[in-house]
Design an enzyme around this catalytic site. Structure first.
Site, short mmCIF file in Angstrom:
data_model
loop_
_atom_site.label_atom_id
_atom_site.label_comp_id
_atom_site.label_asym_id
_atom_site.label_seq_id
_atom_site.Cartn_x
_atom_site.Cartn_y
_atom_site.Cartn_z
N GLY A 1 -7.40 -32.79 5.22
CA GLY A 1 -6.21 -32.09 5.74
C GLY A 1 -6.47 -31.37 7.04
O GLY A 1 -7.58 -31.35 7.57
N ASN A 2 -5.43 -30.76 7.57
CA ASN A 2 -5.56 -29.99 8.81
C ASN A 2 -4.42 -29.00 8.96
O ASN A 2 -3.32 -29.22 8.44
CB ASN A 2 -5.63 -30.93 10.03
N SER B 1 -11.50 -32.77 14.28
CA SER B 1 -11.43 -33.97 13.45
C SER B 1 -12.70 -34.20 12.65
O SER B 1 -13.82 -34.17 13.20
CB SER B 1 -11.17 -35.19 14.35
N GLY B 2 -12.52 -34.43 11.34
CA GLY B 2 -13.62 -34.89 10.50
C GLY B 2 -14.72 -33.89 10.23
O GLY B 2 -15.78 -34.27 9.73
N SER C 1 -8.08 -32.70 15.62
CA SER C 1 -7.61 -33.51 14.51
C SER C 1 -6.89 -34.76 15.00
O SER C 1 -6.14 -34.72 15.98
CB SER C 1 -6.66 -32.69 13.63
N SER C 2 -7.09 -35.86 14.30
CA SER C 2 -6.41 -37.10 14.67
C SER C 2 -4.89 -36.99 14.50
O SER C 2 -4.15 -37.80 15.06
CB SER C 2 -6.95 -38.26 13.83
N ASP C 3 -4.44 -35.98 13.75
CA ASP C 3 -3.00 -35.77 13.56
C ASP C 3 -2.39 -34.85 14.62
O ASP C 3 -1.22 -34.46 14.50
CB ASP C 3 -2.74 -35.18 12.17
N HIS D 1 -0.94 -30.36 7.23
CA HIS D 1 -0.88 -31.71 6.67
C HIS D 1 -1.95 -31.82 5.59
O HIS D 1 -3.10 -31.43 5.81
CB HIS D 1 -1.12 -32.76 7.74
N HIS E 1 -3.17 -34.27 1.81
CA HIS E 1 -2.95 -35.44 0.96
C HIS E 1 -3.00 -34.96 -0.49
O HIS E 1 -3.60 -35.62 -1.35
CB HIS E 1 -4.01 -36.51 1.23
N ASP F 1 13.86 -21.77 -4.82
CA ASP F 1 13.38 -20.51 -4.23
C ASP F 1 12.78 -20.73 -2.85
O ASP F 1 12.68 -19.79 -2.05
CB ASP F 1 12.31 -19.88 -5.13
N HIS G 1 2.37 -42.08 3.15
CA HIS G 1 1.32 -41.28 3.79
C HIS G 1 1.08 -39.98 3.03
O HIS G 1 0.14 -39.88 2.25
CB HIS G 1 1.70 -41.05 5.25
N TYR H 1 15.57 -10.34 -2.73
CA TYR H 1 14.28 -10.54 -3.40
C TYR H 1 13.19 -9.77 -2.67
O TYR H 1 13.14 -9.77 -1.43
CB TYR H 1 13.93 -12.02 -3.44
#
Length: 230
Positions: free
Chosen positions: A27-28, A44-45, A73-75, A94, A96, A119, A168, A226
Site C-alpha cells: 500500500g501507500n 516505491s517498494g 510510489s508507482s501509484d 491505496h 489491497h 456513518d 484492482h 455526533y
C-alpha cells in the site's frame, strides 16, 4: 523541506500494516501541501519497517521529484489525478485490503446495508468500470486516476471518501493523510460486514434510505450533533 508533512505521511503509512490493511509493501499513502503545490508520498517498494521521514519523496503535481533519493510510489500518478480533481482532499491512501479488494475484483459496489456504512459513506461505495487495454498499456496509473474521476462525475468526493477500482483495489482520501488511512480502515470493516451480511442472507437489501440519511447527516450534515463541540 516540508518536514512536518513528511512526518505526517510517514505516520500515516505506518498505520497501514498496524491496522492490518496491507502485507509486505502493498500500500501507500500521500499528503499534499496545497499552498506549495507539492505532494509527499511513500517511496516505491520500501518495507514499512525501513521507512523514515527523510526517505519520503516530495514531488510536484506533474510528478517531478523535487526532493528525495528514492523513486516515489508507482501509484503516484493516480494520487496526482485525485488531488487535481478533488480540491478539498489533503491525503490519499491505496491498499489491497482483503474484503474491499474482493469487491473490487468482483466489480461490485458495496451496498449500504446498515448504519455503520452510513456513518461514513453517503450511499453505495462505487466500483469503477473495467479499464480498457489502451488505458492499461499507456499511462496506466494516470488512467487509473482518470477512471476514478469519471466514476465521480456525478458524485461528491466530500461525501463519499472511497472508491473501488475494478479488478484492482480501493483508494480512499480525506482532509489529510491520517484521515485517508482512517477511511481505508473503515472501508475494510464495512466491506467485511457486507460480505457477512450476504453470507447470512444472499438476498439482503439496503437499509431504508431515511435511516441511512439520518446516520450520515447526524455526523456530517450542517446540523451534525455526533461527538463534542469543537
Amino acid at each position: 523541506m516540508l518536514q512536518a508533512l513528511r512526518e505526517e505521511v510517514l505516520r500515516a503509512n505506518l498505520l497501514l500494516p498496524k491496522s492490518g490493511l496491507v502485507l509486505f509493501t502493498w500500500g501507500n499513502v500521500s499528503g499534499i501541501d496545497r499552498e506549495a503545490g507539492l505532494v509527499v508520498i511513500k517511496p516505491s517498494g520500501v518495507p514499512y519497517e525501513e521507512l523514515t521521514a527523510d526517505n519520503m519523496v516530495i514531488c510536484d503535481l506533474c510528478g517531478k521529484v523535487i526532493e528525495g533519493d528514492l523513486r516515489p510510489s508507482s501509484d503516484l500518478a493516480t494520487h496526482l489525478v485525485l488531488y487535481k480533481a478533488f480540491p478539498g482532499i489533503g491525503g490519499v491512501t491505496h491498499t489491497h485490503s482483503m474484503y474491499a479488494t474482493s469487491f473490487a475484483q468482483a466489480g461490485k459496489a458495496i451496498v449500504p446495508y446498515g448504519t455503520t456504512h452510513a456513518d461514513y459513506f453517503d450511499g453505495e461505495i462505487p466500483c469503477t468500470r473495467k479499464m480498457k487495454k489502451a488505458e492499461i498499456a499507456s499511462e496506466y496509473e494516470k488512467n487509473t486516476g482518470l477512471v476514478i474521476t469519471e466514476t465521480f462525475a456525478k458524485a461528491d468526493p466530500d461525501r463519499m471518501h472511497a472508491v473501488l477500482v475494478h479488478s484492482h483495489g480501493p483508494f480512499t482520501w480525506g482532509k489529510d493523510a491520517a484521515e485517508a488511512v482512517y477511511h481505508a480502515a473503515v472501508l475494510e470493516e464495512v466491506a467485511k460486514m457486507a460480505v457477512l451480511t450476504l453470507t447470512i442472507d444472499p438476498g439482503a437489501q439496503p437499509a431504508p434510505q431515511h435511516v441511512l440519511d439520518k446516520h450520515f447527516m447526524r455526523k456530517h450534515g450542517p446540523n451534525a450533533y455526533y461527538g463534542q463541540k469543537k
